[in-house]
Scaffold this active site. Sequence first.
Site, mmCIF file in Angstrom:
data_model
loop_
_atom_site.group_PDB
_atom_site.id
_atom_site.type_symbol
_atom_site.label_atom_id
_atom_site.label_comp_id
_atom_site.label_asym_id
_atom_site.label_seq_id
_atom_site.Cartn_x
_atom_site.Cartn_y
_atom_site.Cartn_z
ATOM 1 N N LYS A 130 0.945 -0.949 0.110
ATOM 2 C CA LYS A 130 0.078 -0.055 -0.046
ATOM 3 C C LYS A 130 1.062 1.590 -0.075
ATOM 4 O O LYS A 130 1.869 1.318 0.133
ATOM 5 C CB LYS A 130 -0.722 0.354 1.320
ATOM 6 C CG LYS A 130 -2.342 -1.233 1.624
ATOM 7 C CD LYS A 130 -3.026 -1.187 0.204
ATOM 8 C CE LYS A 130 -3.250 -2.515 -0.515
ATOM 9 N NZ LYS A 130 -4.472 -3.364 0.427
HETATM 10 C C1 LIG Z 1 -5.538 -3.831 1.101
HETATM 11 C C2 LIG Z 1 -6.689 -3.823 1.153
HETATM 12 C C3 LIG Z 1 -7.873 -4.250 2.666
HETATM 13 C C4 LIG Z 1 -7.211 -4.776 2.815
HETATM 14 O O1 LIG Z 1 -6.239 -4.578 3.829
HETATM 15 P P1 LIG Z 1 -5.042 -5.534 4.886
HETATM 16 O O2 LIG Z 1 -4.240 -4.239 5.760
HETATM 17 O O3 LIG Z 1 -4.547 -6.220 3.662
HETATM 18 O O4 LIG Z 1 -5.811 -5.989 5.850
HETATM 19 C C5 LIG Z 1 -8.697 -3.972 1.999
HETATM 20 N N1 LIG Z 1 -9.332 -3.501 0.563
HETATM 21 C C6 LIG Z 1 -8.705 -3.149 -0.076
HETATM 22 C C7 LIG Z 1 -9.083 -2.261 -1.170
HETATM 23 C C8 LIG Z 1 -7.283 -3.668 0.006
HETATM 24 O O5 LIG Z 1 -6.453 -3.255 -1.045
#
Ligand SMILES: *Cc1c(COP(=O)(O)O)cnc(C)c1O
Length: 329
Positions: A130
């Site tokens: 992210k």
């Molecule tokens: C990555 C992601 C999540 C979940 O996040 P984690 O930190 O991996 O649990 C939820 N929604 C979207 C759109 C994502 O890209």
Amino acid sequence: MNSGTSALWVALAALGIGPGDEVIVPPMTFAATANTVVLQGGTPVFVDVDPDTLLIDAQLVKAAITPKTKAIAAVDYAGQMCDYEELGTVAKDAGVFLLYDACHALGGSLKGKPCGSWADLTVFSFHPVKPITTGEGGMIVTDRSDLSEKMMQFRNHGIDRDLHHRREKISWEYRITELGVNYRLTDIQCALGISQLEKLDAWIERRNEIALEYDRFFSTMPLAAPLKKKPDLVHAYHLYVVRIDFNRLGMSRRDAFTFLHENGVGVNVHYIPVHLHPYYKNHFNTAKGMCPVAEDAYEQILTVPVFPGMDQDDVRQVCLGFEKLLNQK
Ligand SMILES: *Cc1c(COP(=O)(O)O)cnc(C)c1O
């Protein structure tokens, strides 16, 4: 929070989502957006996306609202913010909550207002892929103190007062007034997150430079069409997604995917529409045909590598790989 998923779960719990409640979600997202609705006992209702941007279609959202609808969970797919003015109006008129899954969009903005300032609740992830990372981690942003208190309590075992409060009052007493869990992020991870935050603007800028180069390159490739970028926003470019006309290319996506990897280009596909996963088919009767725009797009999309550490040679190598693929005939 200790992940984006737990942040989504805590947010839905704070909104009081439970059995019998419907939450509108897009199919073009990571499954956690819908999974957490189910984990709260609610029912995800999949609403199709706009073909140009693959963002949830506000008019279809409006049409999908029923007396059971309790919330809309919008997703800033690829890092481009949804039309929050329109979604906000739809939510307000229907008297439902609007929750933003902004896991792709940290660092982006819409009409000069940063992502996170548009909603009652906005959720972020700090997973390594992210915009910034804490190893694993998540965050909820809100200006609603009632919801914030509920969420702090839920992520900390349902305890109504934390350690610092008790120390101030010189007291051992606390009460469990609601059920809760441990979804806390460690202080060490928070320190990493704060130092990452300082780099966010520069990283988003670099992602945009790379995206601009891809835009220029793909505009010379008739069989390729990047998703449209809307005016008046800063795209966070978590993903750079391009549609390829595989029929005219005369090659399947699977073969093209392999070809690109063999030529050093690590493409990916985001996402298999969530309603096509066996769990949702088996438990919520979802099927192909429910979200035709997302399903069609899924057959055509590839995610092109973009990350701030890419240099000009990396970008050139990606373009060369695609050129080789698309000019084969
Ligand atoms: C990555 C992601 C999540 C979940 O996040 P984690 O930190 O991996 O649990 C939820 N929604 C979207 C759109 C994502 O890209």
